[in-house]
Design an enzyme around this catalytic site. Structure first.
Site, short mmCIF file in Angstrom:
data_model
loop_
_atom_site.label_atom_id
_atom_site.label_comp_id
_atom_site.label_asym_id
_atom_site.label_seq_id
_atom_site.Cartn_x
_atom_site.Cartn_y
_atom_site.Cartn_z
N ASN A 40 0.80 -1.23 0.00
CA ASN A 40 0.00 0.00 0.00
C ASN A 40 0.84 1.28 0.00
O ASN A 40 0.34 2.35 0.32
CB ASN A 40 -0.96 0.01 1.19
CG ASN A 40 -1.76 -1.27 1.28
OD1 ASN A 40 -1.78 -1.93 2.32
ND2 ASN A 40 -2.39 -1.65 0.19
N VAL A 78 1.89 7.13 0.76
CA VAL A 78 1.06 6.13 1.41
C VAL A 78 -0.35 6.15 0.84
O VAL A 78 -0.95 7.21 0.68
CB VAL A 78 0.99 6.40 2.93
CG1 VAL A 78 0.06 5.40 3.62
CG2 VAL A 78 2.37 6.34 3.54
N CYS A 79 -0.88 4.99 0.51
CA CYS A 79 -2.24 4.88 0.00
C CYS A 79 -3.08 4.16 1.04
O CYS A 79 -3.01 2.94 1.18
CB CYS A 79 -2.23 4.11 -1.32
SG CYS A 79 -3.87 3.89 -2.00
N ILE A 80 -3.84 4.92 1.80
CA ILE A 80 -4.63 4.32 2.87
C ILE A 80 -5.93 5.11 2.97
O ILE A 80 -5.96 6.32 2.73
CB ILE A 80 -3.82 4.35 4.20
CG1 ILE A 80 -4.55 3.64 5.33
CG2 ILE A 80 -3.43 5.76 4.60
CD1 ILE A 80 -3.72 3.51 6.61
#
Ligand code: ZN
Ligand code: ZN
Ligand code: ZN
Lengths: 344, 169
Positions: free
Chosen positions: B85, B92-94
């Site tokens: 992720n 950051v991909c959250i």
């Protein structure tokens, strides 16, 4: 810690640490300040009028707290919370000082936060003794007693009778009304309508901006955004108990244009806030940072050495594979007995 | 006063910082990168125990937009990170960093999304648990995603390499 930025953590370590929750409850979740013109949503959550209107206009049509759908038209004034904020914030600094001072004293004492005179209506709890001072404080001063003017028979405060007579019973000068309470009413401010970018013409928006005395320069997009923000700022101001002047709101709009709009495409600005920030914070942060790195390095090196020792002692053929569950579900748990091996 | 009043974003970040250091979450350090600019924070996240990231300390930046907290910050690791992720550039991909409006990842429910009631400590805690439990529906790093699914052993090996690198070992 820096007292220039009052926030709920001020109550931690005080004798009334429970007030942290009270302090927090009276703050808007969006700006973290005490509510200004609090508005309650259909789902029962409260925010500053300006904060929630901005959010619902620009970001999302849902309540920031519970994500239920929410429209600006559903917002209602939360009068009780507004009053609560007013009373609490008026007393906050005093209470804080009193509890902090109490904490320094060796003998624990019951701290009674000073009550404001207008809350003191005589209906005190039994068991609390009135002192002489309390009596004199609650006595109505003779200046507040209404007396009848011997000339015109008007009722007016005792303090004002002499001036009234000096003015030949004519009191309309000073505050725009006579003593009988017919004060000139200020015209209530009215909310203004939002415009719909899809249906409204640019010319119309330009005219609206002009009517309000606002800048009409910029692209179509800029004009719509400017008017939109104006509506947000203005309507939030209308919700205020004591609305600010139109020129104040214009200043707010200008500030918004210089901070938000101007910086959207530009480099991030460096804003200096010397009086509010605290060099120690940054310093402390840097030290933590270096310390943590050092600790982590040490612990990894130690683990590595232990690992190597362990490996020498161990028999050949020891499995180091990571556990896998039977059901193929990915799992990164290491086995009970060994840590992850550091790849050299 | 330096003429300019601090913006809503600046004021809120000062409060967040003050609260953050009065009760810092375990294993996380964060604060403004320099005293003149509260819109850029540096943080340090400890790798969670019992994961390949254990023992590591990962530096990252949080860049806050001018309209914070209406919009979320962008978080970017400044060290090499290998995680399903996390993009290769460290971003950051959250879900907590995505506003409910923008929708690259349909699977995220609105309640996990960014909202002004979130805060820096909640973001960093979410990122910490993301390290422990990657979300294989969002593949910011496709290679890492595949590796994590198909070859755990190799995945762990690569991650351990980055852990050492991040510490300058
Ligand atoms: Zn607010
Ligand atoms: Zn709600
Ligand atoms: Zn009523």
């Amino acid at each position: 810690m820096n007292s220039d930025i009052p926030d709920p953590s001020d109550w931690i370590d005080s004798k009334l640490s429970g007030l942290k929750d009270v302090d927090e409850t009276l703050r808007c979740h969006i700006c973290k300040e005490f509510f200004t013109a609090p508005m309650i949503t259909g789902c029962g959550h409260t925010f500053c009028s300006l904060c929630i209107q901005r959010y619902l206009t620009n970001t999302s049509q849902r309540c920031p707290t519970c994500m239920q759908e929410q429209q600006i038209s559903q917002l209602r004034k939360n009068v009780t919370v507004e009053t609560l904020v007013e009373h609490f914030s008026a007393q906050r600094a005093t209470i804080l000082r009193v509890v902090k001072e109490a904490a320094k004293q060796p003998i624990p004492e019951v701290v009674e936060p000073p009550s404001s005179p207008d809350l003191d209506d005589g209906r005190r709890r039994s068991g609390r003794k009135r002192t002489r001072t309390n009596y004199t404080e609650t006595l109505v001063s003779s200046d507040d007693i209404q007396v009848e003017c011997p000339v015109c028979q008007a009722m007016l405060p005792g303090a004002a009778i002499n001036r009234h007579l000096d003015n030949n019973c004519n009191d309309t000068g000073a505050n725009g009304g006579n003593w009988l309470g017919t004060k000139k009413k200020t015209k209530p401010l009215r909310k203004i309508q939002r415009v719909n970018q899809a249906s409204e013409s640019v010319a119309n928006v330009r005219r609206k901006l002009q009517d309000e005395g606002l800048s009409t320069s910029g692209s179509k997009q800029t004009l719509f955004r400017r008017y939109d923000e104006w509506v947000t700022l203005w309507n939030a101001n209308v919700d205020n108990k004591t609305p600010r002047s139109k020129s104040d709101i214009k200043d707010d709009l200008r500030r918004w244009e210089t901070t938000v709009v101007a910086n959207e495409n530009a480099q991030p600005v460096k804003m200096t806030i010397k009086n509010i920030d605290d060099r120690q914070w940054v310093q402390k942060h840097k030290e933590d940072y270096d310390y943590l790195i050092e600790q982590a390095r040490k612990s990894i090196l130690k683990k590595k050495q232990e690992k190597e020792k362990e490996q020498q002692q161990q028999q050949e053929g020891h499995q180091k594979a990571v556990d896998r569950r039977e059901d193929n579900e990915p799992d990164m748990k290491r086995s009970e007995t060994e840590g992850y091996q550091v790849v050299s | 006063m330096s003429g300019k009043r601090p913006s809503v974003a600046q004021k809120r970040l000062m409060k967040e910082y003050k609260q953050f250091i009065s009760d810092p979450p375990q294993g996380i350090s964060a604060g403004p990168a320099d005293e003149d600019n509260f819109l850029l924070w540096e943080c340090l996240i400890q790798g969670p125990d019992d994961t390949p990231y254990e023992g590591g300390l990962f530096p990252a930046t949080l860049k806050f937009p001018q309209d914070y907290p209406l919009s979320p910050p962008v978080m970017k690791f400044t060290c090499e990170m290998y995680h399903p992720n996390i993009y290769k550039d460290g971003t950051v991909c959250i879900s907590i960093l995505h506003a409910p409006g923008d929708d690259p990842n349909m699977y995220e429910s609105a309640s996990e999304r960014w909202s002004p009631i979130q805060s820096v400590d909640k973001i960093l805690l979410s990122v910490m648990s993301m390290l422990a439990e990657p979300n294989d529906e969002s593949g910011a790093n496709i290679d890492a995603s595949k590796m994590w699914r198909d070859d755990q052993e190799q995945f762990v090996k690569i991650v351990r390499g980055t852990v050492r690198k991040a510490l300058g070992l």
